[in-house]
Scaffold this motif. Structure first.
Motif, PDB file in Angstrom:
ATOM      1  N   PHE A 334       0.854  -1.188   0.000  1.00 16.98           N
ATOM      2  CA  PHE A 334       0.000   0.000   0.000  1.00 16.98           C
ATOM      3  C   PHE A 334       0.890   1.238   0.000  1.00 16.98           C
ATOM      4  O   PHE A 334       1.701   1.410   0.913  1.00 16.98           O
ATOM      5  CB  PHE A 334      -0.910   0.000   1.223  1.00 16.98           C
ATOM      6  CG  PHE A 334      -1.916  -1.121   1.213  1.00 16.98           C
ATOM      7  CD1 PHE A 334      -3.198  -0.913   0.718  1.00 16.98           C
ATOM      8  CD2 PHE A 334      -1.572  -2.389   1.661  1.00 16.98           C
ATOM      9  CE1 PHE A 334      -4.122  -1.946   0.690  1.00 16.98           C
ATOM     10  CE2 PHE A 334      -2.480  -3.423   1.636  1.00 16.98           C
ATOM     11  CZ  PHE A 334      -3.762  -3.215   1.142  1.00 16.98           C
ATOM     12  N   VAL A 335       0.734   2.074  -1.001  1.00 15.79           N
ATOM     13  CA  VAL A 335       1.641   3.223  -1.160  1.00 15.79           C
ATOM     14  C   VAL A 335       0.840   4.446  -1.625  1.00 15.79           C
ATOM     15  O   VAL A 335      -0.135   4.306  -2.379  1.00 15.79           O
ATOM     16  CB  VAL A 335       2.736   2.930  -2.229  1.00 15.79           C
ATOM     17  CG1 VAL A 335       3.874   3.950  -2.134  1.00 15.79           C
ATOM     18  CG2 VAL A 335       3.287   1.531  -2.099  1.00 15.79           C
ATOM     19  N   GLY A 336       1.279   5.648  -1.208  1.00 17.64           N
ATOM     20  CA  GLY A 336       0.698   6.887  -1.731  1.00 17.64           C
ATOM     21  C   GLY A 336      -0.240   7.564  -0.756  1.00 17.64           C
ATOM     22  O   GLY A 336      -0.492   7.081   0.353  1.00 17.64           O
ATOM     23  N   ARG A 337      -0.735   8.698  -1.194  1.00 15.46           N
ATOM     24  CA  ARG A 337      -1.502   9.582  -0.326  1.00 15.46           C
ATOM     25  C   ARG A 337      -2.836   8.977   0.109  1.00 15.46           C
ATOM     26  O   ARG A 337      -3.267   9.154   1.242  1.00 15.46           O
ATOM     27  CB  ARG A 337      -1.709  10.881  -1.134  1.00 15.46           C
ATOM     28  CG  ARG A 337      -2.497  11.953  -0.485  1.00 15.46           C
ATOM     29  CD  ARG A 337      -1.992  13.299  -0.963  1.00 15.46           C
ATOM     30  NE  ARG A 337      -3.062  14.253  -1.157  1.00 15.46           N
ATOM     31  CZ  ARG A 337      -2.911  15.556  -0.970  1.00 15.46           C
ATOM     32  NH1 ARG A 337      -1.746  16.055  -0.596  1.00 15.46           N
ATOM     33  NH2 ARG A 337      -3.908  16.374  -1.169  1.00 15.46           N
ATOM     34  N   LEU A 338      -3.479   8.227  -0.775  1.00 19.04           N
ATOM     35  CA  LEU A 338      -4.798   7.674  -0.457  1.00 19.04           C
ATOM     36  C   LEU A 338      -4.669   6.345   0.281  1.00 19.04           C
ATOM     37  O   LEU A 338      -5.455   6.045   1.168  1.00 19.04           O
ATOM     38  CB  LEU A 338      -5.601   7.461  -1.744  1.00 19.04           C
ATOM     39  CG  LEU A 338      -5.800   8.705  -2.612  1.00 19.04           C
ATOM     40  CD1 LEU A 338      -6.440   8.343  -3.953  1.00 19.04           C
ATOM     41  CD2 LEU A 338      -6.664   9.733  -1.881  1.00 19.04           C
ATOM     42  N   ALA A 339      -3.683   5.553  -0.097  1.00 15.98           N
ATOM     43  CA  ALA A 339      -3.548   4.204   0.482  1.00 15.98           C
ATOM     44  C   ALA A 339      -2.900   4.234   1.851  1.00 15.98           C
ATOM     45  O   ALA A 339      -3.081   3.306   2.647  1.00 15.98           O
ATOM     46  CB  ALA A 339      -2.747   3.308  -0.455  1.00 15.98           C
TER      47      ALA A 339
END
Ligand code: FAD
Ligand code: UDP
Length: 379
Positions: A334-339
């Motif tokens: 899970f990577v990034g601003r939303l995840a």
């Protein structure tokens, strides 16, 4: 069978697709439910031939030379230092608040040392700084908080600053000098040919296949893959089974005017008046010349694409529960601003994706289907 399915072609998904394809020689299917790559950083030329950002102004700034070096493989840079004015009490004043902001607002001629005293006489004592309100009232006092922060924050987030974590307003510094740049970072430049062109170059590799207008749900049972990188909203991944994580959205109104320039700087904030929070004029950001000019008005809303995680203790607690679920998903990253439900800037997402890649390299032996050197992308 793809080695990797990557959901989301924004910074998080694209950096990982590029790294996995070029450094591990593995195959990647990169999908996005939108009709374009680049995620929220996507830019495009409009009908007037002006480069605009479809999802609001994106200004690249960082203190991390390693991130600049990484992205510089895919883009040249256009020097740009961001300056913002706030429309307060009928005047256009520099924000972050600085010496000129105060002198012009109150018709004073304070020196920097006198401004320190001015703030000291107005700031409120807050035992422990928890909220977005605490940060500002304990620095510049309540009157300036109300003029510059309270209204803007209520519009932007739909709640009072006293209900938001301190990290929200801590993004905006207070200065006693005349520095009127929005960011203090050592590197502040825009991709010379735009973000989308940079993403195109990043993803131009034979190991990367891109499928747009494709939702993860449509393909997860149908396309075989070994491992998954997910950069969409984490609560959606788990079918919202612990409840919905709030994400704040925006409605963008894009307009083009028959004049060369509309406002003196790229962004003007409206903390006291108007339903929108800010107006962006793109030509300031890109240095483009055109007889017309294009603007974007941002109207915050709860309905629409998820753009901002909402930093509040109860949301952070719910995210932690989803994070615990994600720890039980071997083979899914899970990577990034939303995840990861973090109010990250672009450079922070690039940093997070590169760190994730380093972890992948440590924990998963590269597939032996192709030697790394034969597939490394020439840059
Ligand atoms: P995103 O860019 O959101 O990419 C995620 C992608 O996943 C999206 O394209 C989405 O369509 C796709 N997706 C989600 N779920 C699914 C699914 N189920 N199936 C298929 N695809 C899916 N940062 C800065 O550094 N400077 C700025 O000036 C700046 N300004 C900003 C202004 C605005 C208005 C906003 C909203 C953000 C701004 N940011 C800025 C932050 C920046 O946009 C983010 O840090 C960055 O884009 C996050 O990249 P990401 O890959 O994590 O997410
Ligand atoms: N903010 C404000 N007034 C301003 C600028 C910012 O109240 O003139 C507050 C607001 O809550 C905003 C936060 O500070 O959401 C962070 O501002 P930033 O410019 O970093 O927001 P972004 O560009 O991420 O939307």
């Amino acid at each position: 069978m793809f080695d990797w399915l990557i959901v989301g072609a924004g910074f998080a998904g694209s950096v990982l697709a590029e790294r996995i394809a070029s450094q591990r020689g593995e195959s990647v299917l990169l999908i996005d439910r939108r009709s374009h790559i680049g995620g929220n950083a996507y830019d495009c030329y409009n009908e007037a031939g002006i480069l605009i950002h479809r999802y609001g102004p994106h200004i690249f700034h960082t203190n991390a030379q390693s991130i600049v070096d990484y992205l510089s493989q895919f883009t040249a840079w256009h020097p740009y230092e961001h300056r913002v004015l706030a429309f307060v009490d009928g005047k256009l004043l520099p924000i972050p608040i600085n010496l000129d902001t105060i002198n012009r607002l109150y018709g004073l001629e304070l020196s920097s040392a006198e401004l320190e005293e001015f703030f000291a006489s107005r700031r409120e004592t807050v035992e422990k700084i928890h909220t977005a309100e605490d940060v500002v009232v304990s620095t510049v006092g309540r009157e300036l908080y109300e003029k510059f922060f309270r209204g803007y924050t209520r519009k932007q987030w739909g709640v009072d600053p006293s209900q938001l974590s301190k990290s929200v307003t801590a993004r905006v510094p207070t200065r006693t000098n005349r520095d009127d740049r929005y960011f203090g970072d050592s590197f502040q430049q825009m991709p010379a040919s735009g973000y989308t062109r940079m993403f195109e170059r990043m993803l131009d590799h034979p190991n990367v296949k891109i499928m747009l207008q494709t939702d993860y749900r449509e393909v997860r049972e149908r396309i075989p893959f070994r491992r998954l990188i997910y950069t969409g909203p984490i609560d959606e991944f788990f079918d919202w089974k612990l409840g919905r994580l709030p994400y704040r959205s925006l409605r963008f109104e894009h307009v083009t005017l028959d004049c060369e320039q509309f406002q003196p700087v790229a962004v003007v904030n409206y903390p006291q008046t108007e339903a929108y929070t800010r107006i962006t004029e793109y030509k300031h950001l890109t240095g483009q010349r055109n007889v017309r000019t294009s603007l974007t008005y941002e109207y915050p809303t709860d309905i629409g694409d998820p753009y901002y995680p909402v930093p509040r203790p109860e949301n952070e607690a719910l995210y932690k529960q989803y994070e615990a679920l994600s720890a039980n998903c071997p083979g899914v990253w899970f990577v990034g601003r939303l995840a990861t439900y973090r109010y990250y800037n672009m450079d922070q997402v690039v940093g997070q994706a590169l760190a994730t890649f380093a972890r992948i390299q440590k924990t998963i032996p590269a597939s032996d289907r192709a030697p790394q050197s034969a597939l490394a992308m020439p840059v």
